[in-house]
Write a protein that holds these residues in place. Structure first.
Motif, PDB file in Angstrom:
ATOM      1  N   GLY A  88     -10.990  26.530  17.352  1.00  6.09           N
ATOM      2  CA  GLY A  88     -12.370  26.123  17.597  1.00  6.09           C
ATOM      3  C   GLY A  88     -13.389  27.206  17.346  1.00  6.09           C
ATOM      4  N   SER A  89     -12.959  28.365  16.864  1.00 14.31           N
ATOM      5  CA  SER A  89     -13.911  29.441  16.608  1.00 14.31           C
ATOM      6  C   SER A  89     -14.062  29.639  15.102  1.00 14.31           C
ATOM      7  CB  SER A  89     -13.405  30.735  17.243  1.00 14.31           C
ATOM      8  OG  SER A  89     -14.027  31.844  16.634  1.00 14.31           O
ATOM      9  N   ASN A  90     -15.247  30.007  14.710  1.00 13.94           N
ATOM     10  CA  ASN A  90     -15.406  30.327  13.284  1.00 13.94           C
ATOM     11  C   ASN A  90     -15.964  31.731  13.107  1.00 13.94           C
ATOM     12  OD1 ASN A  90     -15.168  29.881  10.597  1.00 13.94           O
ATOM     13  ND2 ASN A  90     -17.042  28.704  10.393  1.00 13.94           N
ATOM     14  N   ASN A  91     -15.712  32.571  14.119  1.00 12.70           N
ATOM     15  CA  ASN A  91     -16.219  33.938  14.028  1.00 12.70           C
ATOM     16  C   ASN A  91     -15.132  34.840  13.484  1.00 12.70           C
ATOM     17  OD1 ASN A  91     -18.869  33.599  14.976  1.00 12.70           O
ATOM     18  ND2 ASN A  91     -18.019  33.280  17.023  1.00 12.70           N
ATOM     19  N   VAL A  92     -15.002  34.822  12.190  1.00 12.82           N
ATOM     20  CA  VAL A  92     -13.962  35.635  11.590  1.00 12.82           C
ATOM     21  C   VAL A  92     -14.536  36.283  10.345  1.00 12.82           C
ATOM     22  CG1 VAL A  92     -13.060  33.559  10.477  1.00 12.82           C
ATOM     23  CG2 VAL A  92     -11.641  35.572  10.587  1.00 12.82           C
ATOM     24  N   TRP A  93     -14.288  37.579  10.211  1.00 12.89           N
ATOM     25  CA  TRP A  93     -14.781  38.253   9.027  1.00 12.89           C
ATOM     26  C   TRP A  93     -13.896  39.440   8.693  1.00 12.89           C
ATOM     27  CZ3 TRP A  93     -17.105  38.761  13.773  1.00 12.89           C
ATOM     28  CH2 TRP A  93     -17.261  40.052  14.267  1.00 12.89           C
ATOM     29  N   CYS A  94     -14.190  40.061   7.599  1.00 16.47           N
ATOM     30  CA  CYS A  94     -13.413  41.216   7.190  1.00 16.47           C
ATOM     31  C   CYS A  94     -14.268  42.444   7.369  1.00 16.47           C
ATOM     32  CB  CYS A  94     -13.008  41.057   5.731  1.00 16.47           C
ATOM     33  SG  CYS A  94     -12.284  42.521   5.021  1.00 16.47           S
ATOM     34  N   GLU A  95     -13.700  43.528   7.839  1.00 12.67           N
ATOM     35  CA  GLU A  95     -14.519  44.711   8.063  1.00 12.67           C
ATOM     36  C   GLU A  95     -15.058  45.231   6.737  1.00 12.67           C
ATOM     37  OE1 GLU A  95     -12.367  47.816   9.932  1.00 12.67           O
ATOM     38  OE2 GLU A  95     -10.708  47.700   8.541  1.00 12.67           O
ATOM     39  N   GLY A  96     -16.257  45.782   6.807  1.00 20.04           N
ATOM     40  CA  GLY A  96     -16.927  46.174   5.572  1.00 20.04           C
ATOM     41  C   GLY A  96     -17.941  45.131   5.169  1.00 20.04           C
TER      42      GLY A  96
ATOM     43  N   ALA B  55     -11.465  39.299  -1.466  1.00 23.11           N
ATOM     44  CA  ALA B  55     -10.608  38.170  -1.114  1.00 23.11           C
ATOM     45  C   ALA B  55     -11.112  37.496   0.152  1.00 23.11           C
ATOM     46  CB  ALA B  55      -9.167  38.636  -0.930  1.00 23.11           C
ATOM     47  N   ALA B  56     -11.600  38.317   1.107  1.00 17.37           N
ATOM     48  CA  ALA B  56     -12.099  37.749   2.361  1.00 17.37           C
ATOM     49  C   ALA B  56     -13.287  36.849   2.097  1.00 17.37           C
ATOM     50  CB  ALA B  56     -12.484  38.870   3.322  1.00 17.37           C
ATOM     51  N   LEU B  57     -14.190  37.288   1.226  1.00 21.86           N
ATOM     52  CA  LEU B  57     -15.356  36.469   0.933  1.00 21.86           C
ATOM     53  C   LEU B  57     -14.961  35.242   0.112  1.00 21.86           C
ATOM     54  CD1 LEU B  57     -17.891  39.300   0.250  1.00 21.86           C
ATOM     55  CD2 LEU B  57     -17.939  37.734   2.153  1.00 21.86           C
TER      56      LEU B  57
ATOM     57  N   VAL C 234     -11.218  39.794  13.359  1.00 25.77           N
ATOM     58  CA  VAL C 234     -11.668  40.722  12.326  1.00 25.77           C
ATOM     59  C   VAL C 234     -10.454  41.129  11.489  1.00 25.77           C
ATOM     60  CG1 VAL C 234     -12.908  42.831  11.822  1.00 25.77           C
ATOM     61  CG2 VAL C 234     -13.389  41.609  13.931  1.00 25.77           C
ATOM     62  N   ALA C 235     -10.531  40.866  10.216  1.00 22.90           N
ATOM     63  CA  ALA C 235      -9.447  41.271   9.333  1.00 22.90           C
ATOM     64  C   ALA C 235      -9.693  42.704   8.886  1.00 22.90           C
ATOM     65  CB  ALA C 235      -9.381  40.351   8.122  1.00 22.90           C
ATOM     66  N   GLY C 236      -8.629  43.489   8.813  1.00 22.95           N
ATOM     67  CA  GLY C 236      -8.768  44.880   8.404  1.00 22.95           C
ATOM     68  C   GLY C 236      -9.018  45.011   6.924  1.00 22.95           C
ATOM     69  N   GLN C 237      -9.423  46.205   6.535  1.00 19.96           N
ATOM     70  CA  GLN C 237      -9.775  46.411   5.131  1.00 19.96           C
ATOM     71  C   GLN C 237      -8.572  46.415   4.208  1.00 19.96           C
ATOM     72  OE1 GLN C 237     -10.705  50.486   4.125  1.00 19.96           O
ATOM     73  NE2 GLN C 237     -10.935  50.911   6.288  1.00 19.96           N
ATOM     74  N   LEU C 238      -7.364  46.480   4.773  1.00 18.64           N
ATOM     75  CA  LEU C 238      -6.181  46.485   3.919  1.00 18.64           C
ATOM     76  C   LEU C 238      -5.432  45.159   3.982  1.00 18.64           C
ATOM     77  CD1 LEU C 238      -4.841  49.989   4.983  1.00 18.64           C
ATOM     78  CD2 LEU C 238      -6.254  49.474   3.034  1.00 18.64           C
TER      79      LEU C 238
END
Lengths: 153, 529
Positions: free
Chosen positions: B246-254, B386-388, B225-229
């Protein structure tokens, strides 16, 4: 003395010439690399020859001062290594360019700054300058007749 | 000049405005070196405008800029002019704090030292400061700011002009959050020992432990999980690292479980912030611009001719979508209708249904045309877009519930109750000084045996260029190419639960502002109901 000077000069020249050859061998490249003449001749250490710099025009101060000093172009060396010296509490830096950009370098135009950076072999990015959008406003417009009053729905 | 200085005290040596004062400049240029005024100078009682603005009202020259700013830009009728002649003074009439989110701007506007920054009072002189021009991260607006520092310490934050974004204003959170940078920092990596206490370790040991843990779990149990900053470079590195493992579970909070990163128009401000001025009708859905993006709110306010309808839930939205609500005729008649959707809706389960209702509205109101795109999403966090853009979207919606290894890159607002108790943790705070996040990830990748192919900032940027080239175009707005018209229709039903508030406390939304003493004071004093 004179011979050593001449020797030094030829050394610098051959250095430049070898550089030129090195670049000319890649003449089919899309971007033509410029030779950082000044950087090489002035004896700047290797690690500072090719630095990333930002060319920008400092924004007007936020407070209500005049705009006489606005419009100059500066070079920022992106130096972040700074620490408080434990001996006296003064700020120390490990970067010889840390204070050069703000204090020493000021240009009249973007092109002049770019040319300077190219001469020194710095890899630069230019930040766009933001200028205020002047809208024509008149105090009298507040009292202008804007047509019949609209009925409230 | 002489009249102006007649009642102005000789405070320059003890005044915070000294050195950046318009009156000082003027009197240096045009003023006389002696006065002929022999009477007693007038004195005015100082006003209490709250924890942010310090007032020394004897210095006031009655230019009324602060009054006009408050009423015309900030939209609060707090300040006014009282009395006449030499008794004239600026004030709030009754003892009252300034409650605007933009109140800090009166400090810049004041041409003398009557209104100055309270947290900055007597801390430094402005000629000792070195300015660094940069972008604000406390909300998703990206206001242009200049951070003034003295030596290694951040002393204050002031706005920088950008007509496309923040004009010349910044919100109070942006301006005064800087003292949060100085508190509660993580300077060294720490590992929680068997006794439950954190022990500082060296980076090599810390990375070795993390790499070992990451290899213990199955790839699909790794979550990032990437932080909002977070910056784009670190998010790119985080995604690359997790993908390599091997994982693709990554996102940015919010962004929550939002997986719609395919169409850029679905998560950016399509009409641009400056473009909102051209709108003549606004539909705000699930958003409160005043607290979510105070600068955008000022823009909307500027376009005061517009009529606003703020529904209280999905029912109203459905009514507008089915043209049963009186507001739909307003939208139909408007030339440039603007729809602003709050990013708080990303967290809702019925997000797709809400968005399809909005698209219906946008279609019949003709809000998306070649010359005008009025379908806007107002994001909450600086890193979201940027995350999206970089494609940080979770592969499965419930990945956090089955996670065994969680990499929190400065993410503070993740709901961790759902994580199973036996999960192994790796929490990394945002505030590791001196070390960039992407460097840590790069180092970790090498220790873990999945080396990432970039070592320099230039290299990681060229990696970003292959994913989202628009991120590298600094200072340029990149409009979305496709609108939602090519998106498949959603058949889901809307939940009738009302839209919640995305931001409860304007002054505290991220780890920096939560660590800030000034922001704590503001929320204690100004949010008192």
């Amino acid at each position: 003395m004179a011979s050593s000077l001449r020797h030094g000069l030829t050394k610098a020249r051959s250095h430049i010439l070898s550089r030129t050859r090195w670049f000319s061998s890649q003449s089919d490249a899309l971007v033509e690399a410029k030779i950082p003449e000044v950087g090489i001749i002035s004896g700047i250490p290797e690690q500072h020859l090719r630095r990333r710099v930002v060319i920008y025009s400092p924004a007007r101060t936020a407070s209500q001062q005049g705009s006489g000093k606005v419009g100059k172009w500066k070079i920022n060396f992106l130096s972040t290594q700074k620490w408080e010296n434990p001996l006296m509490g003064w700020t120390s830096t490990g970067d010889p360019y840390a204070n050069v950009g703000d204090a020493g370098l000021s240009f009249e135009s973007e092109e002049a700054a770019k040319e300077f950076a190219e001469k020194h072999g710095w890899e630069y990015t230019v930040r766009k300058r933001h200028t205020p959008l002047l809208r024509v406003k008149s105090y009298a417009d507040n009292f202008k007749w804007k047509g019949l009053p609209k009925s409230e729905e | 000049m002489e009249f102006l200085l007649m009642n102005h005290p000789l405070d320059c040596p003890i005044c915070d405005q000294g050195g950046e004062c318009d009156l000082q400049d003027q009197s240096m240029a045009f003023g006389s070196d002696r006065g002929r005024f022999t009477e007693v100078k007038r004195s005015v009682v100082d006003k209490n405008l709250g924890p942010l603005v310090k007032t020394v009202m004897t210095r006031c020259i009655q230019c009324t800029r602060c009054v006009r700013f408050a009423t015309e830009v900030a939209g609060v009728q707090d300040l006014g002019m009282l009395g006449r002649g030499s008794g004239e003074e600026i004030g709030t009439y009754v003892e009252k704090l300034m409650t605007s989110e933009l109140s800090g701007n009166v400090i810049d506007i004041c041409p003398v030292g009557a209104l100055t920054s309270k947290p900055f009072a007597f801390k430094a002189r402005n000629w000792e400061l070195k300015g660094t021009e940069t972008i604000d991260v406390t909300d998703a607006v990206g206001s242009n700011i200049r951070i003034d520092s003295r030596g290694p310490e951040v002393m204050r934050i002031v706005p920088r002009l950008n007509e496309d974004i923040n004009e010349e204003w910044i919100s109070d959170k942006t301006r005064f959050c800087y003292d949060g940078l100085k508190r509660q920092r993580l300077n060294d990596p720490m590992i929680r020992g068997a006794d439950g206490r954190f022990k500082p370790v060296i980076w090599r040991d810390a990375l070795a432990v993390v790499a070992e843990m990451a290899h213990k779990v199955k790839p699909e149990e790794i979550v990032g999980v990437a932080g909002q900053l977070s910056d784009a470079e670190s998010m790119m590195a985080l995604k690359d690292l997790l993908n390599k493992m091997g994982s693709n579970n990554v996102w940015c909070e919010g962004n929550g479980s939002n997986r719609d990163a395919d169409l850029r128009s679905g998560y950016i401000m399509n009409s641009s912030i400056a473009g909102l001025e051209k709108a003549d009708a606004f539909l705000l859905v699930g958003t409160q611009p005043r607290v979510e993006a105070a600068i955008v709110n000022a823009r909307i306010r500027k376009t005061v001719l517009a009529k606003q309808a703020q529904g209280w839930g999905p029912d109203t939205l459905l009514e507008i979508a089915e043209r049963r609500h009186p507001f739909s005729s307003v939208l139909l008649n408007a030339k440039n209708p603007a729809i602003i959707v709050g990013a708080g809706l990303f967290e809702r389960k019925d997000k797709d249904a809400i968005f399809s209702a909005l698209e219906t509205i946008a279609k019949y109101a003709n809000a998306v045309r070649l010359d005008w795109n009025g379908f806007n999403v107002l994001l909450l966090k600086a890193a979201q877009a940027a995350a999206l853009d970089l494609g940080l979207v979770p592969e499965s919606e419930n990945s956090i519930e089955s996670a065994k290894f969680v990499y929190l890159m400065g993410a503070d607002d993740v709901n961790l109750e759902k994580v199973p108790a036996d999960a192994l943790w790796f929490i990394k705070g945002i505030m590791a000084t001196g070390v960039d996040d992407w460097k840590i990830i790069r180092a970790l990748s090498e220790v873990a045996g999945v080396k990432l192919p970039y070592d320099t900032l230039g290299a990681i940027r060229s990696r970003i260029k292959t994913v989202a080239p628009n991120i590298l175009n600094i200072d340029e707005r990149e409009p979305a190419t496709f609108s939602f018209s090519i998106k498949p229709e959603s058949t889901k039903k809307m939940d009738s639960a009302p839209f919640g508030t995305a931001v409860d406390n304007f002054y505290m939304t991220d780890s920096i502002t939560r660590a800030s003493k000034i922001m704590a004071q503001c929320s204690a004093l100004l949010l008192k109901k």
